[in-house]
Design a protein around this motif. Structure first.
Motif, PDB file in Angstrom:
ATOM      1  N   LYS A 288       0.842  -1.197   0.000  1.00 51.91           N
ATOM      2  CA  LYS A 288       0.000   0.000   0.000  1.00 51.91           C
ATOM      3  C   LYS A 288       0.872   1.239   0.000  1.00 51.91           C
ATOM      4  CE  LYS A 288      -2.338  -0.850   3.736  1.00 51.91           C
ATOM      5  NZ  LYS A 288      -3.325  -0.781   4.812  1.00 51.91           N
ATOM      6  N   LYS A 289       0.421   2.244  -0.726  1.00 52.26           N
ATOM      7  CA  LYS A 289       1.072   3.550  -0.726  1.00 52.26           C
ATOM      8  C   LYS A 289       0.049   4.549  -0.202  1.00 52.26           C
ATOM      9  CE  LYS A 289       3.467   6.796  -3.745  1.00 52.26           C
ATOM     10  NZ  LYS A 289       3.873   7.062  -5.138  1.00 52.26           N
ATOM     11  N   ARG A 290       0.391   5.189   0.890  1.00 54.33           N
ATOM     12  CA  ARG A 290      -0.539   6.103   1.545  1.00 54.33           C
ATOM     13  C   ARG A 290      -0.766   7.350   0.694  1.00 54.33           C
ATOM     14  NH1 ARG A 290      -3.157   5.400   5.658  1.00 54.33           N
ATOM     15  NH2 ARG A 290      -3.422   6.666   7.478  1.00 54.33           N
ATOM     16  N   MET A 291      -2.017   7.742   0.603  1.00 51.49           N
ATOM     17  CA  MET A 291      -2.394   8.949  -0.130  1.00 51.49           C
ATOM     18  C   MET A 291      -2.861  10.000   0.880  1.00 51.49           C
ATOM     19  SD  MET A 291      -1.650   7.976  -3.120  1.00 51.49           S
ATOM     20  CE  MET A 291      -2.261   9.280  -4.143  1.00 51.49           C
ATOM     21  N   THR A 292      -3.209  11.179   0.394  1.00 48.60           N
ATOM     22  CA  THR A 292      -3.668  12.241   1.287  1.00 48.60           C
ATOM     23  C   THR A 292      -4.996  11.863   1.929  1.00 48.60           C
ATOM     24  OG1 THR A 292      -4.762  13.370  -0.545  1.00 48.60           O
ATOM     25  CG2 THR A 292      -2.501  14.044  -0.021  1.00 48.60           C
ATOM     26  N   LYS A 293      -5.294  12.509   3.039  1.00 49.47           N
ATOM     27  CA  LYS A 293      -6.519  12.208   3.783  1.00 49.47           C
ATOM     28  C   LYS A 293      -7.754  12.373   2.897  1.00 49.47           C
ATOM     29  CE  LYS A 293      -8.828  13.043   8.080  1.00 49.47           C
ATOM     30  NZ  LYS A 293      -8.714  13.519   9.423  1.00 49.47           N
ATOM     31  N   GLY A 294      -8.650  11.398   2.974  1.00 42.18           N
ATOM     32  CA  GLY A 294      -9.877  11.442   2.192  1.00 42.18           C
ATOM     33  C   GLY A 294      -9.774  10.720   0.852  1.00 42.18           C
ATOM     34  N   ARG A 295      -8.556  10.402   0.442  1.00 46.27           N
ATOM     35  CA  ARG A 295      -8.371   9.668  -0.826  1.00 46.27           C
ATOM     36  C   ARG A 295      -8.015   8.224  -0.527  1.00 46.27           C
ATOM     37  NH1 ARG A 295      -4.346  12.056  -4.728  1.00 46.27           N
ATOM     38  NH2 ARG A 295      -5.288  10.467  -6.022  1.00 46.27           N
ATOM     39  N   ALA A 296      -8.451   7.327  -1.402  1.00 45.95           N
ATOM     40  CA  ALA A 296      -8.144   5.909  -1.226  1.00 45.95           C
ATOM     41  C   ALA A 296      -6.651   5.674  -1.462  1.00 45.95           C
ATOM     42  CB  ALA A 296      -8.955   5.075  -2.211  1.00 45.95           C
ATOM     43  N   ASN A 297      -6.058   4.806  -0.651  1.00 44.13           N
ATOM     44  CA  ASN A 297      -4.654   4.463  -0.821  1.00 44.13           C
ATOM     45  C   ASN A 297      -4.431   3.769  -2.157  1.00 44.13           C
ATOM     46  OD1 ASN A 297      -3.987   5.431   1.721  1.00 44.13           O
ATOM     47  ND2 ASN A 297      -4.234   3.441   2.695  1.00 44.13           N
ATOM     48  N   MET A 298      -3.209   3.863  -2.650  1.00 42.44           N
ATOM     49  CA  MET A 298      -2.835   3.086  -3.838  1.00 42.44           C
ATOM     50  C   MET A 298      -2.475   1.691  -3.336  1.00 42.44           C
ATOM     51  SD  MET A 298      -0.517   5.872  -5.901  1.00 42.44           S
ATOM     52  CE  MET A 298      -0.060   4.833  -7.244  1.00 42.44           C
ATOM     53  N   ILE A 299      -3.068   0.678  -3.935  1.00 44.61           N
ATOM     54  CA  ILE A 299      -2.802  -0.701  -3.532  1.00 44.61           C
ATOM     55  C   ILE A 299      -2.209  -1.433  -4.726  1.00 44.61           C
ATOM     56  CG2 ILE A 299      -3.819  -2.863  -2.699  1.00 44.61           C
ATOM     57  CD1 ILE A 299      -6.144  -1.116  -1.571  1.00 44.61           C
ATOM     58  N   TYR A 300      -1.050  -2.027  -4.499  1.00 41.69           N
ATOM     59  CA  TYR A 300      -0.385  -2.837  -5.519  1.00 41.69           C
ATOM     60  C   TYR A 300      -0.631  -4.298  -5.176  1.00 41.69           C
ATOM     61  CZ  TYR A 300       2.108   1.446  -6.667  1.00 41.69           C
ATOM     62  OH  TYR A 300       2.430   2.731  -7.032  1.00 41.69           O
ATOM     63  N   VAL A 301      -1.238  -5.024  -6.099  1.00 47.50           N
ATOM     64  CA  VAL A 301      -1.537  -6.436  -5.877  1.00 47.50           C
ATOM     65  C   VAL A 301      -0.469  -7.273  -6.566  1.00 47.50           C
ATOM     66  CG1 VAL A 301      -3.248  -8.262  -6.180  1.00 47.50           C
ATOM     67  CG2 VAL A 301      -4.004  -5.918  -5.801  1.00 47.50           C
ATOM     68  N   LYS A 302       0.132  -8.176  -5.801  1.00 45.77           N
ATOM     69  CA  LYS A 302       1.150  -9.071  -6.342  1.00 45.77           C
ATOM     70  C   LYS A 302       0.524 -10.446  -6.567  1.00 45.77           C
ATOM     71  CE  LYS A 302       4.921  -6.933  -3.753  1.00 45.77           C
ATOM     72  NZ  LYS A 302       5.969  -7.240  -2.752  1.00 45.77           N
ATOM     73  N   VAL A 303       1.025 -11.152  -7.579  1.00 46.10           N
ATOM     74  CA  VAL A 303       0.536 -12.505  -7.857  1.00 46.10           C
ATOM     75  C   VAL A 303       1.715 -13.471  -7.860  1.00 46.10           C
ATOM     76  CG1 VAL A 303      -1.497 -11.814  -9.171  1.00 46.10           C
ATOM     77  CG2 VAL A 303       0.653 -12.132 -10.346  1.00 46.10           C
ATOM     78  N   PRO A 304       1.448 -14.742  -7.520  1.00 47.47           N
ATOM     79  CA  PRO A 304       2.519 -15.739  -7.597  1.00 47.47           C
ATOM     80  C   PRO A 304       3.045 -15.827  -9.029  1.00 47.47           C
ATOM     81  CG  PRO A 304       0.623 -16.609  -6.416  1.00 47.47           C
ATOM     82  CD  PRO A 304       0.210 -15.303  -7.009  1.00 47.47           C
ATOM     83  N   GLU A 305       4.341 -15.982  -9.168  1.00 46.43           N
ATOM     84  CA  GLU A 305       4.975 -16.023 -10.488  1.00 46.43           C
ATOM     85  C   GLU A 305       4.382 -17.124 -11.364  1.00 46.43           C
ATOM     86  OE1 GLU A 305       9.496 -16.223 -12.164  1.00 46.43           O
ATOM     87  OE2 GLU A 305       9.160 -15.399 -10.169  1.00 46.43           O
ATOM     88  N   THR A 306       3.967 -18.230 -10.743  1.00 45.13           N
ATOM     89  CA  THR A 306       3.412 -19.341 -11.513  1.00 45.13           C
ATOM     90  C   THR A 306       2.028 -19.038 -12.075  1.00 45.13           C
ATOM     91  OG1 THR A 306       2.569 -20.305  -9.461  1.00 45.13           O
ATOM     92  CG2 THR A 306       4.706 -21.106 -10.254  1.00 45.13           C
ATOM     93  N   SER A 307       1.423 -17.922 -11.664  1.00 52.91           N
ATOM     94  CA  SER A 307       0.093 -17.552 -12.161  1.00 52.91           C
ATOM     95  C   SER A 307       0.164 -16.629 -13.375  1.00 52.91           C
ATOM     96  CB  SER A 307      -0.699 -16.848 -11.059  1.00 52.91           C
ATOM     97  OG  SER A 307      -0.900 -17.718  -9.977  1.00 52.91           O
ATOM     98  N   ILE A 308       1.373 -16.246 -13.771  1.00 51.71           N
ATOM     99  CA  ILE A 308       1.531 -15.325 -14.892  1.00 51.71           C
ATOM    100  C   ILE A 308       1.822 -16.120 -16.158  1.00 51.71           C
ATOM    101  CG2 ILE A 308       2.900 -13.422 -15.817  1.00 51.71           C
ATOM    102  CD1 ILE A 308       3.414 -12.573 -12.912  1.00 51.71           C
ATOM    103  N   VAL A 309       1.031 -15.896 -17.201  1.00 51.19           N
ATOM    104  CA  VAL A 309       1.221 -16.578 -18.467  1.00 51.19           C
ATOM    105  C   VAL A 309       2.577 -16.195 -19.034  1.00 51.19           C
ATOM    106  CG1 VAL A 309       0.350 -16.840 -20.821  1.00 51.19           C
ATOM    107  CG2 VAL A 309      -1.258 -16.615 -18.927  1.00 51.19           C
ATOM    108  N   GLY A 310       3.312 -17.195 -19.486  1.00 43.37           N
ATOM    109  CA  GLY A 310       4.625 -16.942 -20.048  1.00 43.37           C
ATOM    110  C   GLY A 310       5.743 -17.256 -19.072  1.00 43.37           C
ATOM    111  N   LYS A 311       5.416 -17.376 -17.801  1.00 44.95           N
ATOM    112  CA  LYS A 311       6.403 -17.787 -16.802  1.00 44.95           C
ATOM    113  C   LYS A 311       6.274 -19.294 -16.657  1.00 44.95           C
ATOM    114  CE  LYS A 311       7.577 -13.632 -15.235  1.00 44.95           C
ATOM    115  NZ  LYS A 311       8.877 -13.084 -15.125  1.00 44.95           N
ATOM    116  N   SER A 312       7.369 -20.012 -16.670  1.00 44.36           N
ATOM    117  CA  SER A 312       7.284 -21.463 -16.553  1.00 44.36           C
ATOM    118  C   SER A 312       7.392 -21.865 -15.096  1.00 44.36           C
ATOM    119  CB  SER A 312       8.376 -22.141 -17.378  1.00 44.36           C
ATOM    120  OG  SER A 312       9.626 -21.664 -16.977  1.00 44.36           O
ATOM    121  N   PRO A 313       6.332 -22.514 -14.580  1.00 50.80           N
ATOM    122  CA  PRO A 313       6.347 -22.932 -13.193  1.00 50.80           C
ATOM    123  C   PRO A 313       7.263 -24.144 -13.005  1.00 50.80           C
ATOM    124  CG  PRO A 313       4.369 -23.719 -14.249  1.00 50.80           C
ATOM    125  CD  PRO A 313       5.099 -22.857 -15.257  1.00 50.80           C
TER     126      PRO A 313
END
Length: 161
Positions: free
Chosen positions: A93-118
């Motif tokens: 999460k990256k905190r934003m100014t009061k009253g605004r929604a935080n920036m949220i970065y969602v990470k995924v397991p590498e094996t869930s990304i197409v093109g990555k070989s599990p």
């Protein structure tokens, strides 16, 4: 609840969330898992809308109050589960100014990304054959036709001690 329908061959699903297989049976609580699924689903919308930071990472803006209302949970529960996701390394999460929604970065397991070989183990090796084996019973086909199996039969009776 809306009317329910059976899936058929031509069914195309919409309005659903995905949970990466790597998270099944993990240490996350069920509420944190569902929360992660909602955040991951919202990330797809951010991809479509071009919400990208200066480094090229997709982010979402989601007010905790909105998440609590959508999930039917208290704000405290959502905060606890967000902390659980942060601790698991699944979101940042990256905190934003009061009253605004935080920036949220969602990470995924590498094996869930197409093109990555599990890493392929015997438990998760993808099936690449052309034949399908029925799960309704019957004799299973073997993949190794050259291998001879030895069958040992034992006879039990009164005189075999």
């Amino acid at each position: 609840m809306e009317a329910l329908q059976f899936l058929t061959r031509g069914t195309k699903l919409t309005n659903y969330s995905v949970i990466p297989n790597d998270l099944h049976g993990g240490e996350l609580s069920s509420t944190a898992t569902i929360l992660y699924s909602k955040l991951l689903n919202r990330s797809n919308l951010s991809i479509t809308n071009g919400k990208v930071d200066e480094v090229g990472r997709i982010y979402i803006n989601y007010k905790l109050e909105d998440l609590a209302e959508e999930m039917g949970k208290s704000l405290t529960t959502i905060k606890e589960n967000m902390r659980e996701l942060v601790d698991a390394g699944l979101i940042e999460k990256k905190r934003m100014t009061k009253g605004r929604a935080n920036m949220i970065y969602v990470k995924v397991p590498e094996t869930s990304i197409v093109g990555k070989s599990p890493v392929v183990c015997t438990e998760n090796r993808p099936y690449k054959g052309k034949k399908t084996v029925s799960t309704w019973g019957g004799k299973l086909a073997t993949n190794n036709n050259n291998k001879q199996e030895t069958i040992t039969s034992y006879k039990y009776g009164e005189d075999t001690f």
